[in-house]
Design an enzyme around this catalytic site. Structure first.
Site, PDB file in Angstrom:
ATOM      1  N   ARG A  41      10.531 -44.465 -33.990  1.00 52.97           N
ATOM      2  CA  ARG A  41      10.579 -43.707 -32.716  1.00 52.97           C
ATOM      3  C   ARG A  41      11.679 -42.645 -32.723  1.00 52.97           C
ATOM      4  NH1 ARG A  41       6.871 -45.968 -33.258  1.00 52.97           N
ATOM      5  NH2 ARG A  41       5.950 -47.661 -32.082  1.00 52.97           N
ATOM      6  N   SER A  74       5.363 -48.198 -21.991  1.00 48.77           N
ATOM      7  CA  SER A  74       6.415 -49.222 -21.997  1.00 48.77           C
ATOM      8  C   SER A  74       7.742 -48.601 -21.587  1.00 48.77           C
ATOM      9  CB  SER A  74       6.552 -49.824 -23.397  1.00 48.77           C
ATOM     10  OG  SER A  74       5.376 -50.524 -23.714  1.00 48.77           O
ATOM     11  N   GLU A 130      12.865 -46.922 -23.270  1.00 55.63           N
ATOM     12  CA  GLU A 130      12.052 -46.187 -24.253  1.00 55.63           C
ATOM     13  C   GLU A 130      11.670 -44.826 -23.672  1.00 55.63           C
ATOM     14  OE1 GLU A 130       9.041 -48.316 -26.356  1.00 55.63           O
ATOM     15  OE2 GLU A 130       8.656 -46.487 -27.476  1.00 55.63           O
TER      16      GLU A 130
HETATM   17  C1  LIG Z   1      -0.362 -45.875 -21.256  1.00 59.15           C
HETATM   18  C2  LIG Z   1       0.637 -45.406 -22.271  1.00 59.15           C
HETATM   19  C3  LIG Z   1       0.658 -45.984 -23.527  1.00 59.15           C
HETATM   20  C4  LIG Z   1       1.570 -45.547 -24.494  1.00 59.15           C
HETATM   21  N1  LIG Z   1       1.539 -46.115 -25.729  1.00 59.15           N
HETATM   22  C5  LIG Z   1       2.394 -45.688 -26.676  1.00 59.15           C
HETATM   23  C6  LIG Z   1       2.346 -46.252 -27.987  1.00 59.15           C
HETATM   24  O1  LIG Z   1       1.537 -47.117 -28.283  1.00 59.15           O
HETATM   25  N2  LIG Z   1       3.230 -45.791 -28.909  1.00 59.15           N
HETATM   26  C7  LIG Z   1       4.148 -44.816 -28.623  1.00 59.15           C
HETATM   27  O2  LIG Z   1       4.911 -44.432 -29.515  1.00 59.15           O
HETATM   28  N3  LIG Z   1       4.210 -44.265 -27.384  1.00 59.15           N
HETATM   29  C8  LIG Z   1       3.367 -44.668 -26.412  1.00 59.15           C
HETATM   30  N4  LIG Z   1       3.415 -44.122 -25.157  1.00 59.15           N
HETATM   31  C9  LIG Z   1       4.459 -43.137 -24.836  1.00 59.15           C
HETATM   32  C10 LIG Z   1       4.011 -41.667 -24.969  1.00 59.15           C
HETATM   33  O3  LIG Z   1       2.644 -41.530 -24.805  1.00 59.15           O
HETATM   34  C11 LIG Z   1       4.393 -41.085 -26.302  1.00 59.15           C
HETATM   35  O4  LIG Z   1       5.771 -41.147 -26.455  1.00 59.15           O
HETATM   36  C12 LIG Z   1       3.912 -39.635 -26.463  1.00 59.15           C
HETATM   37  O5  LIG Z   1       4.024 -39.297 -27.822  1.00 59.15           O
HETATM   38  C13 LIG Z   1       4.670 -38.625 -25.617  1.00 59.15           C
HETATM   39  O6  LIG Z   1       3.996 -37.371 -25.720  1.00 59.15           O
HETATM   40  P1  LIG Z   1       3.977 -36.313 -24.540  1.00 59.15           P
HETATM   41  O7  LIG Z   1       3.306 -35.089 -25.041  1.00 59.15           O
HETATM   42  O8  LIG Z   1       3.422 -36.885 -23.304  1.00 59.15           O
HETATM   43  O9  LIG Z   1       5.530 -36.030 -24.367  1.00 59.15           O
HETATM   44  P2  LIG Z   1       6.334 -35.831 -23.005  1.00 59.15           P
HETATM   45  O10 LIG Z   1       6.318 -37.099 -22.240  1.00 59.15           O
HETATM   46  O11 LIG Z   1       5.900 -34.604 -22.308  1.00 59.15           O
HETATM   47  O12 LIG Z   1       7.792 -35.578 -23.591  1.00 59.15           O
HETATM   48  C14 LIG Z   1       8.457 -36.594 -24.296  1.00 59.15           C
HETATM   49  C15 LIG Z   1       9.634 -35.946 -25.042  1.00 59.15           C
HETATM   50  O13 LIG Z   1       9.113 -35.106 -26.062  1.00 59.15           O
HETATM   51  C16 LIG Z   1       9.655 -33.790 -25.928  1.00 59.15           C
HETATM   52  N5  LIG Z   1       8.606 -32.844 -26.339  1.00 59.15           N
HETATM   53  C17 LIG Z   1       7.316 -32.787 -25.920  1.00 59.15           C
HETATM   54  N6  LIG Z   1       6.672 -31.781 -26.545  1.00 59.15           N
HETATM   55  C18 LIG Z   1       7.583 -31.193 -27.368  1.00 59.15           C
HETATM   56  C19 LIG Z   1       7.546 -30.083 -28.271  1.00 59.15           C
HETATM   57  N7  LIG Z   1       6.439 -29.357 -28.470  1.00 59.15           N
HETATM   58  N8  LIG Z   1       8.687 -29.770 -28.934  1.00 59.15           N
HETATM   59  C20 LIG Z   1       9.826 -30.487 -28.766  1.00 59.15           C
HETATM   60  N9  LIG Z   1       9.925 -31.531 -27.925  1.00 59.15           N
HETATM   61  C21 LIG Z   1       8.817 -31.875 -27.238  1.00 59.15           C
HETATM   62  C22 LIG Z   1      10.022 -33.652 -24.456  1.00 59.15           C
HETATM   63  O14 LIG Z   1      11.046 -32.691 -24.276  1.00 59.15           O
HETATM   64  C23 LIG Z   1      10.507 -35.055 -24.155  1.00 59.15           C
HETATM   65  O15 LIG Z   1      11.849 -35.179 -24.583  1.00 59.15           O
HETATM   66  C24 LIG Z   1       2.509 -44.522 -24.181  1.00 59.15           C
HETATM   67  C25 LIG Z   1       2.479 -43.944 -22.902  1.00 59.15           C
HETATM   68  C26 LIG Z   1       1.550 -44.367 -21.958  1.00 59.15           C
HETATM   69  C27 LIG Z   1       1.522 -43.705 -20.616  1.00 59.15           C
END
Ligand SMILES: Cc1cc2nc3c(=O)[nH]c(=O)nc-3n(C[C@H](O)[C@H](O)[C@H](O)COP(=O)(O)OP(=O)(O)OC[C@H]3O[C@@H](n4cnc5c(N)ncnc54)[C@H](O)[C@@H]3O)c2cc1C
Length: 310
Positions: free
Chosen positions: A162, A214, A306
């Site tokens: 992570r 989570s 997380e």
């Molecule tokens: C139902 C559910 C299940 C999930 N299951 C998992 C799982 O199994 N495993 C897991 O690892 N995670 C899981 N997650 C967490 C989440 O989905 C992941 O961490 C996902 O990768 C976040 O992506 P996002 O685009 O939504 O990022 P955001 O939530 O928009 O941002 C997260 C971080 O990434 C940064 N960021 C986003 N895009 C960029 C970019 N282009 N450049 C630089 N920084 C950037 C943001 O600044 C922020 O710091 C889950 C979430 C939910 C809601």
């Protein structure tokens, strides 16, 4: 390019919670990203990079700067190499890979959010991680006076559990896109494997309510006091190193179903705090604090968030 003002971040968060962004912009290509960064710098505005908003609890105050959501959507295939923009959702990426008979990303079935967010946090599940197939990541380094496009091969991204160089340099680099090395596969078999993961998640996760996944990391076994390890040994799983599932620890504190305002510790999966009815950020923060306090009291274990909490 359009800079919108006072945009509700609740509308850009999976949680449906959060105050306004002073400015909000969705650049469509690298040149536009560079221009937007220049504009924010000229106004001395802090920048927050937003992906799918699936891992963030925004505060009631929102963000007093520019929220930059890279709308970088290109998807290309060359042989078994797949190239994707950072703004592409993981669901679209998996669909594109399957449509091109390319396997290797099925573990990510049902993983919400964009590729950019997944790379930054080296997202993973079901024994797979984004780092496993990434060959190259391109980003925009915005830490200096002028922005600079950087391309790194996998080892230079310093992926860990992570974590990645992009997370360590939070806010200093905007991920623009990545390349993956995949394998030839069978469209139907790939889609079936992805569907299985989605079904597994639906059965176990409280998807009826807005959530951000989570709330806490699972607890590495070596961070559990030695005296408590035997009683917890039956729940230890490999993730990818031995951990005690936080959902189990919270369940043992009997906080399942406990509410604060519109937020609730999910009875279905207690490591999720769900937005049952117009929850406010303070409601979620109160439940986060309560879960940490009770788990500490019962197991002498310190939970670590997380998710990103503003
Ligand atoms: C139902 C559910 C299940 C999930 N299951 C998992 C799982 O199994 N495993 C897991 O690892 N995670 C899981 N997650 C967490 C989440 O989905 C992941 O961490 C996902 O990768 C976040 O992506 P996002 O685009 O939504 O990022 P955001 O939530 O928009 O941002 C997260 C971080 O990434 C940064 N960021 C986003 N895009 C960029 C970019 N282009 N450049 C630089 N920084 C950037 C943001 O600044 C922020 O710091 C889950 C979430 C939910 C809601």
């Amino acid at each position: 390019m359009t800079f919108r003002e006072n945009v509700s971040l609740a509308g850009h968060s999976n949680y449906k919670i959060g105050g306004p962004a002073r400015y909000f912009c969705e650049p469509n290509n690298t040149e536009e990203v560079i221009e937007v960064v220049k504009w924010a710098r000229s106004k001395r505005l802090p920048i927050f990079i937003l992906g799918g908003g699936t891992n963030i609890l925004f505060s009631e105050k929102g963000f007093a700067g520019l929220v930059l959501k890279p709308n970088l959507r290109g998807l290309l295939r060359a042989g078994t190499t797949l190239q994707s923009g950072a703004g592409v959702s993981m669901a679209e990426l998996l669909d594109f890979a399957a449509g091109n008979d390319l396997e290797g990303l099925e573990w990510a079935g049902g993983l919400p959010g964009t590729l950019g967010g997944a790379i930054r946090g080296n997202a993973g599940c079901f024994g797979g991680e984004i780092k496993d197939r990434v060959t190259e990541v391109t980003s925009l380094d915005i830490s200096g006076r002028t922005s600079r496009v950087v391309t790194r091969e996998n080892p230079a991204c310093r992926f860990e559990y992570r974590n990645s160089i992009f997370k360590r340099r939070d806010g200093k680099e905007i991920i623009l896109g990545a390349k993956f090395a995949l394998r030839p596969g069978d469209k139907e078999a790939i889609r079936k494997a992805v569907e299985e993961k989605i079904r597994y998640r639906r059965e176990r996760h409280p998807m009826d309510y807005p959530n951000i996944g989570s709330m806490f990391k699972n607890v590495p076994l070596n961070k559990v006091p030695v005296a408590r390890r035997t009683e917890l040994s039956h729940v230890v799983k490999t993730d990818p190193f031995p951990v005690v599932p936080t959902a189990y620890l919270i369940a043992q504190t009997e906080l399942r179903g406990v509410s604060c305002g519109g937020a609730m510790i999910s009875p279905k999966h207690p490591n999720f705090i769900v937005n049952v009815l117009n929850a406010e950020p303070a409601h979620v923060r109160a439940l986060v604090a309560l879960a940490k306090k009770e788990v500490k009291k019962k197991f002498s274990v310190a939970l670590e968030e997380e998710v990103i909490i503003f």
